[in-house]
Design an enzyme around this catalytic site. Sequence first.
Site, mmCIF file in Angstrom:
data_model
loop_
_atom_site.group_PDB
_atom_site.id
_atom_site.type_symbol
_atom_site.label_atom_id
_atom_site.label_comp_id
_atom_site.label_asym_id
_atom_site.label_seq_id
_atom_site.Cartn_x
_atom_site.Cartn_y
_atom_site.Cartn_z
ATOM 1 C CB SER A 112 28.433 12.716 -23.783
ATOM 2 O OG SER A 112 27.587 13.792 -23.455
ATOM 3 C CB SER B 55 21.705 7.672 -22.247
ATOM 4 O OG SER B 55 22.184 8.917 -21.755
ATOM 5 C CB SER C 214 25.479 10.794 -21.987
ATOM 6 O OG SER C 214 24.491 11.374 -21.152
ATOM 7 C CE LYS D 180 24.284 15.380 -22.500
ATOM 8 N NZ LYS D 180 24.722 13.995 -22.766
#
Length: 274
Positions: free
Chosen positions: A233, A87, A89, A144
Amino acid sequence: MRWDFSAIMVLFVVISGVIWALDAWLFAPRRKLALGNGPGSVTGATEGSQQRSSTPLIVEYAKSFFPVFLLVLLLRSFLVEPFRIPSNSMMPTLLTGDFIVVNKFSYGVRLPVLEKKIIEIGHPQRGDVIVFRYPKDPATPFIKRVVGLPGDTIGYREKTLYINGEPAAQREIGIYQGSGSGTGMTGSSRRTEDLGEIQHDILVYNRRSSAGRGEWVVPPGHYFVLGDNRDNSRDSRFWGFVPDENLIGRAFGIWMHWDGWHGIRTERIFQGID
């Protein structure tokens, strides 16, 4: 038990190892006796060839693949593991289609499948890009950036991160021009954010209201994480903290990039992750 790659590799190691061991302890000696290769006998080249040819095919496969399965299990469980970014994010740091490698021992040595930490080595630091098991679905790996450590008070408002009451300094770089799967991020504001020892780039979308506003106190043994693409995100602002037992490792490099829009992007190969 989750049937992920590690669990499957453990199963393969056990099955191939048991087959090999049982044959070596029980059946191979019987085959030798049947071929006249008992104690005190002299093994000739022809008899040796007969012995090898009499070994069951499943045993030959077990003997051949056991060391391969074991090596792969050890490498992926204790040293490095590859992942693919699915993705946007973590843009602009990581792009959809990046293939990354993760250091599995940065935050301690854990047993495969059980994920129980057996050797304490270190802990995530502010600014680390980490891979972890999503707390709401541990079978799903997430990636993350750590912004909050145990005991920190984290705030997010007006597209600015606050750590223990102090805003993380931002410097405007310019308008982001996306490509491939990230074309939709074109027009976002690209900024450098200062997390102390780590400076990294983020994206914010000025025409969208600040997502995930609030203030949180990070509990012991947990971490607060954000995606670098702040307005695109789903992270700790929405689902909470990452417990230490969910950590997989620290992402440290991109080894390949393949985007269905542009194929392989050679300029991203072997890049480090800041």
